[in-house]
Design an enzyme around this catalytic site. Structure first.
Site, mmCIF file in Angstrom:
data_model
loop_
_atom_site.group_PDB
_atom_site.id
_atom_site.type_symbol
_atom_site.label_atom_id
_atom_site.label_comp_id
_atom_site.label_asym_id
_atom_site.label_seq_id
_atom_site.Cartn_x
_atom_site.Cartn_y
_atom_site.Cartn_z
ATOM 1 N NE ARG A 1 -5.281 -2.926 -1.554
ATOM 2 C CZ ARG A 1 -4.357 -3.735 -1.035
ATOM 3 N NH1 ARG A 1 -3.240 -3.227 -0.535
ATOM 4 N NH2 ARG A 1 -4.543 -5.040 -1.019
ATOM 5 C CB SER B 1 2.953 -4.562 1.754
ATOM 6 O OG SER B 1 2.139 -3.461 1.437
ATOM 7 N N GLY B 2 3.956 -6.792 3.689
ATOM 8 C CA GLY B 2 4.825 -7.955 3.880
ATOM 9 C C GLY B 2 4.638 -8.672 5.194
ATOM 10 N N GLY B 3 3.469 -8.519 5.811
ATOM 11 C CA GLY B 3 3.247 -9.078 7.148
ATOM 12 C C GLY B 3 3.414 -10.572 7.250
ATOM 13 C CG ASN C 1 -0.915 -11.200 10.068
ATOM 14 O OD1 ASN C 1 -1.043 -10.539 9.038
ATOM 15 N ND2 ASN C 1 0.002 -12.140 10.191
ATOM 16 C CG ASP D 1 -4.051 -13.536 8.342
ATOM 17 O OD1 ASP D 1 -3.204 -12.694 8.675
ATOM 18 O OD2 ASP D 1 -4.428 -13.679 7.175
ATOM 19 C CD1 TRP E 1 -10.288 -8.132 -3.574
ATOM 20 C CD2 TRP E 1 -11.230 -9.207 -1.868
ATOM 21 N NE1 TRP E 1 -9.281 -8.486 -2.705
ATOM 22 C CE2 TRP E 1 -9.842 -9.158 -1.648
ATOM 23 C CE3 TRP E 1 -12.032 -9.833 -0.907
ATOM 24 C CZ2 TRP E 1 -9.236 -9.703 -0.518
ATOM 25 C CZ3 TRP E 1 -11.424 -10.383 0.211
ATOM 26 C CH2 TRP E 1 -10.052 -10.315 0.401
#
Length: 562
Positions: A119, A178-180, A258, A300, A471
């Site tokens: 991003r 990141s990686g939830g 989440n 979620d 998006w």
């Protein structure tokens, strides 16, 4: 003289603090650390926009034409833009000529949840700093693209990755993780941006220790206060969108994802600080306040959405359009809820938000059922139809705020999902869901809608519907609002009425936020084009609606024809 020129080219703390007020460049994700994505530039306006034409387009090249969610930065005649598969380019901002590129060597076995996106980057001193899909931070020389330092965030084989744009605040480099979906532990970290050396780290799941200058800095929350047993050890709450910072409060605001797993019945309790906004004192690394949007989240509904600070009624407020379908206005100093209202047409999991307690009024019948409940076979709980779908009323695409109109411009989506729970146990590096789901459109004629929202009244002032899900992010500049569509258009509307006044086909879907800046006395507008992200990967029946859209990878830049 050469030394003076070199110093003037360096990005300082003072320059970053004034980014929103200096529209001749773009030094931060959000076009200012508050994240308002507003520019006072108005050469391009509703009267002149018919003359807006492309001046250059640059391809990222290669075969890596996956989702492009990057917001470019512009400084000292150069544009710095990241691309899929952990790449970054330096480009001449007036001509589009590539100056250098860096392609990170990614190992086998990376586990990005939602496409191989990135991003954006951060600028500091003579460095451009960005994160990679194997959970590293890389700092490059702005002029040469040579690596100056590289630091590991965490173990990619355990599911950690990094896709957000880093944040510079008070001379510190702030990043999340990141990686939830893999049972990782969300946290916010502060480093010295010149060296990459860790200054402090603050977990956002109760029970985990924070550190500052290599020493213990207090446990986050109270162990087992809102997580039963050992569930806090795999609690999720990834800080995967990055943060904002307000110099007036001295606080950095990070959204948390989440809780893990999705099956809420195995972790009875509020599960702090998942699905929340946490306000962190940048100097101490301590959480000053938190606001949880979805306690004991079972759908979620990550709370990662950006927290944009603004002035309202003589107070410093923050606004957040949450995945759960509600728009929140919160006191940025103390975290007290001021207002909350739906910004999508259909919300089923709660009937509203109690403005006194700040808690949602749950509809118990809309929580996916416990697979171990009596009467079942133990393999699948009661299925429910919930709205919004888990991709959210709003997802990663950042909204914008215009101080001129007092409105927020929110890229929103109308969809629902059938969702059910399943038994689950944690395994390192494996998806940690405990749920099944199918996303479904709610309407035949549209999914996406750009909405102008009044934070005082909760009124949707205008909307522009879109067939495919929205998006990409938003830019307000002068009296216009710019955003892109998956169908490939960059378009502009009158900020007060929503009337579309201009559009241009970029050749691939836009899932990134536009920017604007001024160089040589002329206003430029840029956007990254390249369809991808979570929708085609996770979108169920919605994905079928957009399977004709083509991937891409390019930057388009526009200015007024003379």
């Amino acid at each position: 003289m050469a030394a003076t020129a070199q110093v003037s080219a360096q990005v300082t703390d003072a320059m970053i603090a004034k980014d929103a007020a200096t529209p001749e460049n773009v030094l931060t994700w959000g076009m200012g650390t508050q994240g308002q994505r507003h520019s006072d530039l108005n050469d391009v306006n509703s009267k002149t926009i018919s003359k807006l034409v492309p001046v250059w387009s640059m391809s990222f090249g290669g075969e890596k034409q996956r989702g492009q969610e990057s917001q470019p930065l512009v400084h000292n005649g150069k544009m710095f833009v990241t691309a899929s598969y952990s790449r970054i380019f330096a480009v001449d901002s007036k001509t589009g000529k590539k100056l250098w590129k860096y392609e990170h060597r990614l190992p086998e076995g990376i586990m990005p949840c939602c496409d191989v996106i990135n991003r954006g980057a951060a600028l500091y001193d003579n460095l451009v700093i960005f994160g990679t899909l194997d959970a590293q931070l890389v700092a490059l020389d702005q002029d040469t693209g040579k690596v100056v330092w590289r630091e590991k965030i965490d173990d990619y084989s355990a599911g950690y990755s990094y896709s957000a744009a880093p944040l510079i605040a008070e001379g510190l480099l702030l990043t999340g993780v990141s990686g939830g979906e893999f049972g990782v532990i969300g946290r916010v970290e502060a480093r010295d941006p010149k060296t990459g050396k860790m200054v402090w780290t603050r977990p956002v799941v109760e029970g985990h220790m924070g550190y500052k200058d290599g020493k213990e800095n207090g446990i986050t929350g109270t162990t087992n206060a809102s997580w039963p047993g050992e569930t806090w050890k795999t609690g999720g709450a990834a800080t995967w969108l990055g943060g904002t910072y307000d110099p007036k409060t001295g606080l950095a605001y990070f959204g948390t994802g989440n809780p893990g797993p999705w099956n809420s019945h195995v972790r009875q309790g509020d599960n702090l600080y998942s699905a929340s906004t946490v306000a962190i004192d940048v100097k101490s690394g301590q959480i000053k306040w938190h606001y949880q949007t979805t306690p004991n989240d079972g759908w979620d509904y990550d709370g990662v959405n950006e927290f944009i600070t603004f002035d309202m009624g003589g107070k410093r407020m923050g606004a957040k359009a949450d995945r759960n379908g509600f728009f929140y206005v919160i006191d940025a100093e103390n975290g007290k809820l001021q207002n909350a209202f739906p910004f999508v047409k259909k919300v089923t999991w709660a009937t509203g938000v109690d403005l006194k307690t700040g808690r949602p009024n749950f509809d118990p019948a809309n929580r996916p059922g416990d697979p171990t409940a009596a009467g079942g076979d133990g393999t699948k709980g009661k299925s429910v139809f919930s709205a919004p779908g888990f991709l959210g009323g709003k997802n990663q695409m950042p909204m914008a705020y215009s101080p001129k109109t007092g409105l927020f411009y929110v890229p929103s989506n109308e969809w629902g999902m059938e969702i059910w729970n399943e038994p689950i146990t944690y395994k390192k590096g494996a998806a940690y869901l405990g749920a099944g789901f199918t996303i479904k459109p709610l309407n035949d004629d549209y999914i996406g809608a750009m909405r102008a929202v009044d934070p005082k009244t909760g009124k949707i002032v205008w909307e522009v519907k879109n067939n495919a899900p929205l998006w990409g992010g938003v830019l307000t500049a002068g009296d216009l609002v710019f955003w892109g569509t998956p169908e490939g258009y960059l378009q502009a509307a009158d900020a007060k009425t929503g009337k579309i006044v201009w559009k241009f086909q970029t050749g691939s879907g836009i899932v990134a936020p536009p920017i604007t800046w001024k160089e040589g006395g002329e206003q430029y507008i840029s956007v990254v084009s390249g369809w991808g992200g979570a929708v085609p990967l996770w979108g169920g029946e919605v994905a079928k609606r957009v399977n004709f859209l083509e991937q891409g990878g390019s930057v388009w830049t526009f200015k007024l024809a003379k």
